[in-house]
Motif scaffolding. Structure first.
Motif, PDB file in Angstrom:
ATOM      1  N   PRO A 190       0.805  -1.230   0.000  1.00  9.45           N
ATOM      2  CA  PRO A 190       0.000   0.000   0.000  1.00  9.45           C
ATOM      3  C   PRO A 190       0.834   1.273   0.000  1.00  9.45           C
ATOM      4  O   PRO A 190       0.299   2.354  -0.268  1.00  9.45           O
ATOM      5  N   ALA A 191       2.134   1.158   0.275  1.00 10.00           N
ATOM      6  CA  ALA A 191       3.002   2.333   0.175  1.00 10.00           C
ATOM      7  C   ALA A 191       3.335   2.643  -1.279  1.00 10.00           C
ATOM      8  O   ALA A 191       3.734   3.762  -1.609  1.00 10.00           O
ATOM      9  N   ILE A 192       3.132   1.659  -2.155  1.00 12.46           N
ATOM     10  CA  ILE A 192       3.431   1.804  -3.582  1.00 12.46           C
ATOM     11  C   ILE A 192       2.167   2.077  -4.391  1.00 12.46           C
ATOM     12  O   ILE A 192       2.158   2.878  -5.323  1.00 12.46           O
ATOM     13  N   PHE A 193       1.062   1.407  -4.003  1.00 12.29           N
ATOM     14  CA  PHE A 193      -0.169   1.455  -4.793  1.00 12.29           C
ATOM     15  C   PHE A 193      -1.359   1.491  -3.856  1.00 12.29           C
ATOM     16  O   PHE A 193      -1.389   0.789  -2.844  1.00 12.29           O
ATOM     17  N   SER A 194      -2.356   2.318  -4.171  1.00 10.70           N
ATOM     18  CA  SER A 194      -3.595   2.373  -3.393  1.00 10.70           C
ATOM     19  C   SER A 194      -4.781   2.144  -4.321  1.00 10.70           C
ATOM     20  O   SER A 194      -4.857   2.726  -5.406  1.00 10.70           O
ATOM     21  N   SER A 195      -5.685   1.279  -3.914  1.00  5.65           N
ATOM     22  CA  SER A 195      -6.847   0.918  -4.733  1.00  5.65           C
ATOM     23  C   SER A 195      -7.955   1.950  -4.587  1.00  5.65           C
ATOM     24  O   SER A 195      -8.272   2.399  -3.483  1.00  5.65           O
ATOM     25  N   SER A 196      -8.558   2.310  -5.729  1.00  2.00           N
ATOM     26  CA  SER A 196      -9.712   3.208  -5.723  1.00  2.00           C
ATOM     27  C   SER A 196     -11.010   2.461  -6.027  1.00  2.00           C
ATOM     28  O   SER A 196     -12.089   2.880  -5.625  1.00  2.00           O
ATOM     29  N   SER A 197     -10.911   1.346  -6.750  1.00  2.00           N
ATOM     30  CA  SER A 197     -12.087   0.520  -7.035  1.00  2.00           C
ATOM     31  C   SER A 197     -11.623  -0.880  -7.414  1.00  2.00           C
ATOM     32  O   SER A 197     -10.511  -1.069  -7.916  1.00  2.00           O
ATOM     33  N   GLN A 198     -12.450  -1.846  -7.154  1.00  2.00           N
ATOM     34  CA  GLN A 198     -12.129  -3.236  -7.495  1.00  2.00           C
ATOM     35  C   GLN A 198     -13.420  -4.018  -7.688  1.00  2.00           C
ATOM     36  O   GLN A 198     -14.411  -3.761  -7.007  1.00  2.00           O
ATOM     37  N   TRP A 199     -13.414  -4.921  -8.620  1.00  2.00           N
ATOM     38  CA  TRP A 199     -14.566  -5.783  -8.843  1.00  2.00           C
ATOM     39  C   TRP A 199     -14.094  -7.069  -9.505  1.00  2.00           C
ATOM     40  O   TRP A 199     -12.997  -7.152 -10.049  1.00  2.00           O
TER      41      TRP A 199
END
Length: 209
Positions: A74-83
């Motif tokens: 999560p320090a590299i990438f943060s999710s905004s949506s997932q399905w």
């Protein structure tokens, strides 16, 4: 990044195997297929990742079949949506470095040709909607692209299946990342047949970034 058809993630041995791979290779994003787990709790996820700080998305297995899991730093990438849909788990989000939107698609394609063609059509739509963003599609596609990607006794394959998969890649201007190591990614237990089923596919925007 790493993509791995784990063929069951329920045992302590498999979880330790993935954790050691993540730590040794300093993985930021992990694609796992065929977890065969209906319920993966956060304790399991932290144990697999190796730290308490882990981002994740999951498609539960249907009984003891299937199951897809994506994990990331999560320090590299943060999710905004997932399905999820049958055969894929899709995560949109933002990279911290450069503040860039991106899309990760984890694939565990079905065996049935009709279902696979429906999956390629759906993912083609996702690619078209995200053309301005980097896209990475990885996993077990359960299809070969060329005839020489399956060899050995009983290595028959469907020409329609092969052409449908290749058309999906070409129609969406995807680039296959060349892998090092073994030519084939799946081996029959008796060693009499082998295939290349696992890949990383990216778009031009990914290569630019």
């Amino acid at each position: 990044m790493v993509s791995y058809n784990i063929r069951g993630l329920g045992s302590k041995i498999k979880k330790r195997e993935v954790r050691e791979l993540i730590q040794k290779q300093k993985i930021d994003f992990c694609f796992l297929q065929e977890t065969k787990m209906e319920n993966i709790n956060e304790f399991d996820l932290k144990s697999i990742w190796g730290t308490d700080s882990v981002g994740f998305a999951r498609r539960q297995a249907d009984g003891r079949s299937g199951g897809i899991l994506s994990m990331w730093n999560p320090a590299i990438f943060s999710s905004s949506s997932q399905w999820d849909i049958s055969g894929a788990l899709i995560v949109n989000g933002r990279w911290a470095a450069g503040n860039i939107n991106g899309c990760f698609i984890n694939v565990y394609a079905p065996q049935n040709l009709i279902d696979k063609e429906a999956l390629w059509d759906y993912l083609g739509g996702v690619v078209c909607q995200n053309r301005v963003s980097p896209i990475c599609i990885a996993g077990d596609f359960n299809s070969i692209r060329f005839g020489n990607e399956r060899v050995g006794r009983g290595s028959q394959f469907s020409t329609r299946d092969m052409q449908a998969f290749d058309n999906f890649i070409r129609a969406n201007d995807l680039v296959e990342i060349r892998l090092q190591g073994r030519t084939f990614t799946w081996y029959q237990p008796n060693g009499q047949c082998k295939s290349k089923l696992d890949r990383f596919l990216v778009n031009d925007k990914w290569l630019e970034v």
